[in-house]
Design a protein around this motif. Structure first.
Motif, PDB file in Angstrom:
ATOM      1  N   THR A 109     -27.904 -56.644 151.010  1.00  0.00           N
ATOM      2  CA  THR A 109     -28.249 -55.554 149.931  1.00  0.00           C
ATOM      3  C   THR A 109     -29.475 -54.592 150.089  1.00  0.00           C
ATOM      4  OG1 THR A 109     -27.388 -57.494 148.430  1.00  0.00           O
ATOM      5  CG2 THR A 109     -28.711 -55.382 147.292  1.00  0.00           C
ATOM      6  N   TYR A 110     -28.850 -53.389 149.896  1.00  0.00           N
ATOM      7  CA  TYR A 110     -29.950 -52.228 150.181  1.00  0.00           C
ATOM      8  C   TYR A 110     -30.837 -52.219 148.931  1.00  0.00           C
ATOM      9  CZ  TYR A 110     -32.086 -47.828 151.305  1.00  0.00           C
ATOM     10  OH  TYR A 110     -32.902 -46.739 151.402  1.00  0.00           O
ATOM     11  N   GLN A 111     -32.156 -52.301 149.047  1.00  0.00           N
ATOM     12  CA  GLN A 111     -33.082 -51.894 148.123  1.00  0.00           C
ATOM     13  C   GLN A 111     -33.742 -50.644 148.355  1.00  0.00           C
ATOM     14  OE1 GLN A 111     -35.388 -55.515 149.105  1.00  0.00           O
ATOM     15  NE2 GLN A 111     -34.423 -56.569 147.482  1.00  0.00           N
ATOM     16  N   PRO A 112     -33.292 -49.781 147.417  1.00  0.00           N
ATOM     17  CA  PRO A 112     -33.922 -48.462 147.844  1.00  0.00           C
ATOM     18  C   PRO A 112     -35.515 -48.234 147.528  1.00  0.00           C
ATOM     19  CG  PRO A 112     -32.548 -48.366 145.823  1.00  0.00           C
ATOM     20  CD  PRO A 112     -32.383 -49.847 146.390  1.00  0.00           C
ATOM     21  N   PRO A 113     -35.936 -47.234 148.148  1.00  0.00           N
ATOM     22  CA  PRO A 113     -37.433 -47.109 147.969  1.00  0.00           C
ATOM     23  C   PRO A 113     -37.573 -46.144 146.762  1.00  0.00           C
ATOM     24  CG  PRO A 113     -36.534 -45.484 149.560  1.00  0.00           C
ATOM     25  CD  PRO A 113     -35.412 -46.375 149.392  1.00  0.00           C
ATOM     26  N   LYS A 114     -38.703 -46.018 146.155  1.00  0.00           N
ATOM     27  CA  LYS A 114     -39.082 -45.159 145.344  1.00  0.00           C
ATOM     28  C   LYS A 114     -39.432 -43.812 145.880  1.00  0.00           C
ATOM     29  CE  LYS A 114     -38.625 -47.429 141.140  1.00  0.00           C
ATOM     30  NZ  LYS A 114     -37.501 -47.072 140.138  1.00  0.00           N
ATOM     31  N   ALA A 125     -50.636 -47.920 147.885  1.00  0.00           N
ATOM     32  CA  ALA A 125     -51.015 -49.094 148.510  1.00  0.00           C
ATOM     33  C   ALA A 125     -51.611 -49.140 149.972  1.00  0.00           C
ATOM     34  CB  ALA A 125     -49.663 -50.148 148.526  1.00  0.00           C
ATOM     35  N   CYS A 126     -51.420 -47.970 150.407  1.00  0.00           N
ATOM     36  CA  CYS A 126     -51.806 -47.550 151.871  1.00  0.00           C
ATOM     37  C   CYS A 126     -53.126 -46.898 152.049  1.00  0.00           C
ATOM     38  CB  CYS A 126     -50.821 -47.035 152.746  1.00  0.00           C
ATOM     39  SG  CYS A 126     -49.185 -47.824 153.143  1.00  0.00           S
ATOM     40  N   GLY A 127     -53.790 -46.631 150.672  1.00  0.00           N
ATOM     41  CA  GLY A 127     -54.967 -45.912 150.563  1.00  0.00           C
ATOM     42  C   GLY A 127     -54.750 -44.558 150.040  1.00  0.00           C
ATOM     43  N   THR A 128     -55.469 -43.501 150.070  1.00  0.00           N
ATOM     44  CA  THR A 128     -55.442 -42.409 149.214  1.00  0.00           C
ATOM     45  C   THR A 128     -54.310 -41.367 150.130  1.00  0.00           C
ATOM     46  OG1 THR A 128     -57.386 -42.465 148.167  1.00  0.00           O
ATOM     47  CG2 THR A 128     -56.399 -40.431 148.351  1.00  0.00           C
ATOM     48  N   GLY A 129     -53.313 -40.949 149.569  1.00  0.00           N
ATOM     49  CA  GLY A 129     -52.397 -39.834 150.253  1.00  0.00           C
ATOM     50  C   GLY A 129     -52.823 -38.538 149.850  1.00  0.00           C
ATOM     51  N   CYS A 138     -45.111 -45.568 152.735  1.00  0.00           N
ATOM     52  CA  CYS A 138     -46.073 -46.450 152.709  1.00  0.00           C
ATOM     53  C   CYS A 138     -45.388 -47.948 152.649  1.00  0.00           C
ATOM     54  CB  CYS A 138     -47.003 -46.377 151.461  1.00  0.00           C
ATOM     55  SG  CYS A 138     -48.091 -47.713 151.232  1.00  0.00           S
ATOM     56  N   PRO A 139     -45.537 -48.843 153.727  1.00  0.00           N
ATOM     57  CA  PRO A 139     -44.788 -50.180 153.564  1.00  0.00           C
ATOM     58  C   PRO A 139     -45.313 -51.237 152.646  1.00  0.00           C
ATOM     59  CG  PRO A 139     -45.888 -49.907 155.856  1.00  0.00           C
ATOM     60  CD  PRO A 139     -46.069 -48.519 155.073  1.00  0.00           C
ATOM     61  N   GLY A 140     -46.671 -51.040 152.158  1.00  0.00           N
ATOM     62  CA  GLY A 140     -47.335 -51.675 151.329  1.00  0.00           C
ATOM     63  C   GLY A 140     -46.607 -51.740 149.864  1.00  0.00           C
ATOM     64  N   ASP A 141     -46.169 -50.496 149.374  1.00  0.00           N
ATOM     65  CA  ASP A 141     -45.683 -50.526 148.168  1.00  0.00           C
ATOM     66  C   ASP A 141     -44.089 -49.927 148.194  1.00  0.00           C
ATOM     67  OD1 ASP A 141     -45.886 -47.774 148.626  1.00  0.00           O
ATOM     68  OD2 ASP A 141     -47.380 -47.439 147.312  1.00  0.00           O
ATOM     69  N   HIS A 172     -35.876 -39.145 157.446  1.00  0.00           N
ATOM     70  CA  HIS A 172     -36.473 -39.706 158.509  1.00  0.00           C
ATOM     71  C   HIS A 172     -37.502 -40.883 157.596  1.00  0.00           C
ATOM     72  CE1 HIS A 172     -39.476 -39.912 161.953  1.00  0.00           C
ATOM     73  NE2 HIS A 172     -40.274 -40.060 161.080  1.00  0.00           N
ATOM     74  N   GLU A 173     -38.193 -40.258 156.357  1.00  0.00           N
ATOM     75  CA  GLU A 173     -39.260 -41.152 155.715  1.00  0.00           C
ATOM     76  C   GLU A 173     -38.481 -42.362 155.474  1.00  0.00           C
ATOM     77  OE1 GLU A 173     -42.094 -40.939 156.474  1.00  0.00           O
ATOM     78  OE2 GLU A 173     -42.080 -38.847 157.173  1.00  0.00           O
ATOM     79  N   VAL A 174     -37.157 -42.170 154.663  1.00  0.00           N
ATOM     80  CA  VAL A 174     -36.391 -43.363 154.276  1.00  0.00           C
ATOM     81  C   VAL A 174     -35.865 -44.319 155.364  1.00  0.00           C
ATOM     82  CG1 VAL A 174     -34.009 -43.943 153.068  1.00  0.00           C
ATOM     83  CG2 VAL A 174     -35.482 -42.237 152.165  1.00  0.00           C
ATOM     84  N   GLY A 175     -35.757 -43.621 156.621  1.00  0.00           N
ATOM     85  CA  GLY A 175     -35.591 -44.386 157.853  1.00  0.00           C
ATOM     86  C   GLY A 175     -36.472 -45.390 158.057  1.00  0.00           C
ATOM     87  N   HIS A 176     -37.826 -44.863 157.711  1.00  0.00           N
ATOM     88  CA  HIS A 176     -38.882 -46.040 157.842  1.00  0.00           C
ATOM     89  C   HIS A 176     -38.587 -47.151 156.824  1.00  0.00           C
ATOM     90  CE1 HIS A 176     -41.367 -44.109 160.978  1.00  0.00           C
ATOM     91  NE2 HIS A 176     -41.235 -42.885 160.378  1.00  0.00           N
ATOM     92  N   HIS A 177     -38.312 -46.901 155.660  1.00  0.00           N
ATOM     93  CA  HIS A 177     -38.126 -47.847 154.673  1.00  0.00           C
ATOM     94  C   HIS A 177     -36.930 -48.872 155.078  1.00  0.00           C
ATOM     95  CE1 HIS A 177     -37.691 -49.959 150.610  1.00  0.00           C
ATOM     96  NE2 HIS A 177     -36.261 -49.625 150.890  1.00  0.00           N
ATOM     97  N   VAL A 178     -35.765 -48.279 155.762  1.00  0.00           N
ATOM     98  CA  VAL A 178     -34.730 -49.274 156.344  1.00  0.00           C
ATOM     99  C   VAL A 178     -35.402 -50.124 157.420  1.00  0.00           C
ATOM    100  CG1 VAL A 178     -32.686 -49.266 157.932  1.00  0.00           C
ATOM    101  CG2 VAL A 178     -33.094 -47.641 155.943  1.00  0.00           C
ATOM    102  N   GLN A 179     -36.538 -49.666 158.271  1.00  0.00           N
ATOM    103  CA  GLN A 179     -37.084 -50.308 159.229  1.00  0.00           C
ATOM    104  C   GLN A 179     -37.886 -51.521 158.730  1.00  0.00           C
ATOM    105  OE1 GLN A 179     -39.240 -46.983 161.254  1.00  0.00           O
ATOM    106  NE2 GLN A 179     -37.907 -47.174 163.076  1.00  0.00           N
ATOM    107  N   LYS A 180     -38.444 -51.157 157.299  1.00  0.00           N
ATOM    108  CA  LYS A 180     -39.381 -52.171 156.790  1.00  0.00           C
ATOM    109  C   LYS A 180     -38.243 -53.279 156.315  1.00  0.00           C
ATOM    110  CE  LYS A 180     -42.610 -54.352 154.124  1.00  0.00           C
ATOM    111  NZ  LYS A 180     -43.469 -55.082 154.981  1.00  0.00           N
TER     112      LYS A 180
END
Length: 294
Positions: A109-114, A125-129, A138-141, A172-180
């Motif tokens: 099941t794909y859990q989409p990012p915010k 969650a990764c500090g101040t952006g 940010c993989p932390g949140d 591309h950034e959502v691709g990082h979420h998929v990797q997570k």
């Protein structure tokens, strides 16, 4: 790129203040910093691992950036409905509609990012952006963060743009979420903690190129479902991939290329892996970690 009228994702958090333009301000010694300086800091932070505050301080002749108070958007306020915001919501919806069936086909099941829209600075969650770091995941949140001023910087600094190029950045950034979600990013980060700097950079390159390939997979599936591409769209994305290759950026900023310091891949590699994903539409073809030649 034809997108208006398509489904918009509800997973966008708008943390922007009530007024003013995007991007926020950077103050060094009481005077403002222009977009050119911020763009240089953006390049250094994203591609060379340099703290953007340090770069801005050096170029601005002062210390680090003055603290800013981020004006948070009132959650009860009406949702922004300008074209730029609707575009982001639509592209995020496209990524959900692409990755959902891909995960389902594998029994998952794909859990989409915010996706968080912010101006200037925001807490993660990764500090101040901040705006100078450009879009990031940010993989932390498990959230994607974007200050929309980055898209204007793409045009002004790198001379690339267009809506599909912007969509490629989001994908591309959502691709990082998929990797997570599939455990790749955690394995890479654990390996990097035990590796030398050169080895860690090489792992980072493979991680980033896989995210480029996943962005191509997204484009393939979305084109099949929505037929959203127009003439010149793919070329604009490839031009963007070329412009942000490590070798191109290093040549522009320092005049020489140091492959061992690459963290995102060369222009040719970024183009190749995006095309690999787009032409195949198969995430199994994105295994950069077992590829003998990137």
């Amino acid at each position: 790129m034809k997108w208006e009228g398509d489904r918009e994702s509800s997973n966008v958090e708008d943390q922007r203040g009530g007024g003013g333009g995007g991007g926020g301000g950077f103050n060094i010694g009481g005077r403002g910093i222009g977009l050119g300086t911020v763009a240089i800091a953006l390049v250094a932070s994203i591609f060379f691992g340099v703290d953007p505050g340090t770069v801005i301080g050096m170029l601005g002749g002062g210390g680090g950036p003055a603290p800013q108070v981020q004006q948070q958007r009132d959650p009860s306020a009406p949702q922004a409905n300008d074209r730029e915001t609707r575009f982001v919501r639509t592209v995020l919806g496209y990524t959900e509609d692409a990755w959902g069936p891909i995960f389902k086909a594998q029994g998952a099941t794909y859990q989409p990012p915010k996706l968080v829209l912010f101006e200037g600075r925001t807490q993660t969650a990764c500090g101040t952006g901040n705006a100078a770091t450009g879009p990031f995941y940010c993989p932390g949140d498990q959230k994607v963060y974007i200050d929309l001023s980055f898209f204007r910087l793409m045009q002004e600094r790198f001379h690339v743009g267009g809506e599909f190029a912007q969509a490629y950045v989001i994908a591309h950034e959502v691709g990082h979420h998929v990797q997570k979600l599939i455990g790749v990013s955690d394995k890479v980060h654990n390996a990097q903690s035990r590796a030398s700097e050169t080895e860690g950079n090489a792992l980072s390159v493979r991680l980033e190129l896989q995210a480029d390939c996943f962005a191509g997979v997204w484009a393939n599936h979305t084109q099949q479902k929505e037929a959203f591409l127009e003439q010149g769209d793919v070329e604009s994305a490839l031009a963007t991939a070329t412009a942000i290759g490590d070798d191109t950026l290093q040549r522009q900023s320092r005049g020489t290329v140091v492959p061992d310091s690459f963290t995102h891949g060369s222009s040719a590699q970024r183009v190749r892996w995006f095309k690999q994903g787009m032409e195949s539409g198969d995430p199994q073809q994105c295994n950069t970690f077992e590829a003998r030649q990137l």
